[in-house]
Design a protein around this motif. Sequence first.
Motif, PDB file in Angstrom:
ATOM      1  N   SER A  30      -1.708  37.948  22.309  1.00 11.36           N
ATOM      2  CA  SER A  30      -2.164  39.267  21.872  1.00 11.36           C
ATOM      3  C   SER A  30      -3.342  39.747  22.700  1.00 11.36           C
ATOM      4  O   SER A  30      -3.571  40.955  22.828  1.00 11.36           O
ATOM      5  N   GLU A  31      -4.079  38.802  23.292  1.00 10.46           N
ATOM      6  CA  GLU A  31      -5.234  39.174  24.105  1.00 10.46           C
ATOM      7  C   GLU A  31      -4.827  39.653  25.490  1.00 10.46           C
ATOM      8  O   GLU A  31      -5.490  40.509  26.076  1.00 10.46           O
ATOM      9  N   GLN A  32      -3.731  39.122  26.022  1.00 13.06           N
ATOM     10  CA  GLN A  32      -3.377  39.407  27.404  1.00 13.06           C
ATOM     11  C   GLN A  32      -2.120  40.247  27.584  1.00 13.06           C
ATOM     12  O   GLN A  32      -1.816  40.645  28.709  1.00 13.06           O
ATOM     13  N   MET A  33      -1.409  40.518  26.499  1.00 15.88           N
ATOM     14  CA  MET A  33      -0.197  41.324  26.599  1.00 15.88           C
ATOM     15  C   MET A  33      -0.421  42.719  26.036  1.00 15.88           C
ATOM     16  O   MET A  33      -1.073  42.886  24.998  1.00 15.88           O
ATOM     17  N   ALA A  34       0.142  43.702  26.700  1.00 16.72           N
ATOM     18  CA  ALA A  34       0.099  45.068  26.184  1.00 16.72           C
ATOM     19  C   ALA A  34       0.913  45.149  24.894  1.00 16.72           C
ATOM     20  O   ALA A  34       1.888  44.408  24.718  1.00 16.72           O
ATOM     21  N   ILE A 114       1.606  43.104  35.837  1.00 13.46           N
ATOM     22  CA  ILE A 114       0.299  43.192  35.196  1.00 13.46           C
ATOM     23  C   ILE A 114      -0.393  44.480  35.623  1.00 13.46           C
ATOM     24  O   ILE A 114      -0.512  44.767  36.817  1.00 13.46           O
ATOM     25  N   LYS A 115      -0.812  45.261  34.634  1.00  9.62           N
ATOM     26  CA  LYS A 115      -1.540  46.500  34.900  1.00  9.62           C
ATOM     27  C   LYS A 115      -2.768  46.566  34.005  1.00  9.62           C
ATOM     28  O   LYS A 115      -2.683  46.276  32.811  1.00  9.62           O
ATOM     29  N   ASP A 116      -3.891  46.926  34.593  1.00 14.09           N
ATOM     30  CA  ASP A 116      -5.152  47.022  33.844  1.00 14.09           C
ATOM     31  C   ASP A 116      -5.444  45.731  33.086  1.00 14.09           C
ATOM     32  O   ASP A 116      -5.879  45.740  31.929  1.00 14.09           O
ATOM     33  N   ASN A 117      -5.166  44.610  33.736  1.00 10.81           N
ATOM     34  CA  ASN A 117      -5.437  43.272  33.200  1.00 10.81           C
ATOM     35  C   ASN A 117      -4.583  42.904  31.992  1.00 10.81           C
ATOM     36  O   ASN A 117      -4.903  41.958  31.269  1.00 10.81           O
ATOM     37  N   LEU A 118      -3.513  43.650  31.770  1.00  7.70           N
ATOM     38  CA  LEU A 118      -2.607  43.351  30.666  1.00  7.70           C
ATOM     39  C   LEU A 118      -1.192  43.140  31.199  1.00  7.70           C
ATOM     40  O   LEU A 118      -0.747  43.854  32.109  1.00  7.70           O
ATOM     41  N   ILE A 119      -0.498  42.170  30.626  1.00  4.10           N
ATOM     42  CA  ILE A 119       0.889  41.915  31.011  1.00  4.10           C
ATOM     43  C   ILE A 119       1.769  42.974  30.350  1.00  4.10           C
ATOM     44  O   ILE A 119       1.831  43.064  29.118  1.00  4.10           O
ATOM     45  N   CYS A 120       2.415  43.788  31.159  1.00  5.36           N
ATOM     46  CA  CYS A 120       3.259  44.846  30.596  1.00  5.36           C
ATOM     47  C   CYS A 120       4.747  44.534  30.741  1.00  5.36           C
ATOM     48  O   CYS A 120       5.588  45.237  30.164  1.00  5.36           O
ATOM     49  N   ASN A 121       5.066  43.495  31.510  1.00  7.69           N
ATOM     50  CA  ASN A 121       6.458  43.064  31.620  1.00  7.69           C
ATOM     51  C   ASN A 121       6.488  41.560  31.849  1.00  7.69           C
ATOM     52  O   ASN A 121       5.807  41.044  32.738  1.00  7.69           O
ATOM     53  N   TYR A 122       7.268  40.862  31.019  1.00  2.00           N
ATOM     54  CA  TYR A 122       7.432  39.411  31.139  1.00  2.00           C
ATOM     55  C   TYR A 122       8.925  39.136  31.098  1.00  2.00           C
ATOM     56  O   TYR A 122       9.578  39.348  30.076  1.00  2.00           O
ATOM     57  N   SER A 123       9.476  38.698  32.217  1.00  2.00           N
ATOM     58  CA  SER A 123      10.911  38.426  32.296  1.00  2.00           C
ATOM     59  C   SER A 123      11.128  36.980  32.692  1.00  2.00           C
ATOM     60  O   SER A 123      10.662  36.543  33.750  1.00  2.00           O
ATOM     61  N   ALA A 124      11.819  36.223  31.850  1.00  2.00           N
ATOM     62  CA  ALA A 124      12.085  34.811  32.117  1.00  2.00           C
ATOM     63  C   ALA A 124      13.576  34.607  32.359  1.00  2.00           C
ATOM     64  O   ALA A 124      14.412  35.092  31.594  1.00  2.00           O
ATOM     65  N   PHE A 125      13.879  33.915  33.421  1.00  2.00           N
ATOM     66  CA  PHE A 125      15.266  33.645  33.794  1.00  2.00           C
ATOM     67  C   PHE A 125      15.488  32.133  33.719  1.00  2.00           C
ATOM     68  O   PHE A 125      14.935  31.362  34.503  1.00  2.00           O
ATOM     69  N   VAL A 126      16.286  31.728  32.720  1.00  2.00           N
ATOM     70  CA  VAL A 126      16.517  30.310  32.440  1.00  2.00           C
ATOM     71  C   VAL A 126      18.013  30.091  32.239  1.00  2.00           C
ATOM     72  O   VAL A 126      18.684  30.906  31.597  1.00  2.00           O
ATOM     73  N   ASN A 127      18.510  28.983  32.750  1.00  2.00           N
ATOM     74  CA  ASN A 127      19.910  28.620  32.554  1.00  2.00           C
ATOM     75  C   ASN A 127      20.063  27.924  31.200  1.00  2.00           C
ATOM     76  O   ASN A 127      20.000  26.702  31.102  1.00  2.00           O
ATOM     77  N   VAL A 128      20.245  28.727  30.149  1.00  2.00           N
ATOM     78  CA  VAL A 128      20.349  28.161  28.798  1.00  2.00           C
ATOM     79  C   VAL A 128      21.575  27.262  28.671  1.00  2.00           C
ATOM     80  O   VAL A 128      21.533  26.228  27.988  1.00  2.00           O
ATOM     81  N   LYS A 129      22.674  27.630  29.336  1.00  2.00           N
ATOM     82  CA  LYS A 129      23.871  26.782  29.271  1.00  2.00           C
ATOM     83  C   LYS A 129      23.579  25.382  29.801  1.00  2.00           C
ATOM     84  O   LYS A 129      24.098  24.399  29.282  1.00  2.00           O
TER      85      LYS A 129
END
Length: 238
Positions: A30-34, A114-129
């Motif tokens: 909550s501190e670092q994400m928009a 990251i914009k204005d010291n806040l994470i505005c997009n977080y995309s994780a790509f993982v092979n769940v299978k």
Amino acid sequence: MNKMITGRSTSQARDFMDGIWNKHELACISEQMAHNSIIESPVRYSIGSVAFKNIMQIWLRAFPNIKYMEESLSITEDCLLLKWSVSANHLGEFYSIAPTGRKVRYGGLTKFTIKDNLICNYSAFVNVKGILSQLTSQDTVILNSNLIDSLYDAVREVLGKNLSNQQITCLALSCLNISVKEIAQFLRIEQSSVLTYLHRAFCSLGIYNKKMLIDFAIEHNAFELLTRIATTLKLQKL
């Protein structure tokens, strides 16, 4: 190249990943994400820091002893790309698969904006299978004896104690609130033997009663493993 990305933002992304995965510091989300950050995860697509906390709780419940390691970092004009690998034991439910205690290893890629010291997009790509295939291979799921052995080994590993199978069995059945008399009947042994197994296990763990056992098991990420052992043993008796 954007100097903010190569400097402060790079450190922020690295600290953020280490904090949430290795240290389980979910308060930093909550501190670092928009508040309206876009989250793209294998678990779900969502918006905002609260939703991301919920996603993290799913992963950390399934793999509470996860060990995250950064492999490389690259930078584009407007985002950071972190390549990483992790190892963990499957100690909680994941994609409706009950805990198996198995060691899993997988890798992935996370993209930050990251914009204005806040994470505005977080995309994780993982092979769940790939993760699921490590949890559901035929030779460990179909053969109950192999599954049970892996669960006993996992309990010993997460508790850090060399408990016997009978001690773990008595602990597991106790976690289902089964009495000493009922455990003795279930295992076809004397009540005094059950008490001896529990006493020795309690001494090894530094606890004194069933309430402390449950609290200890939850704190050390072993409760789901123990209840899985108990329910599997009960099903085998049917």
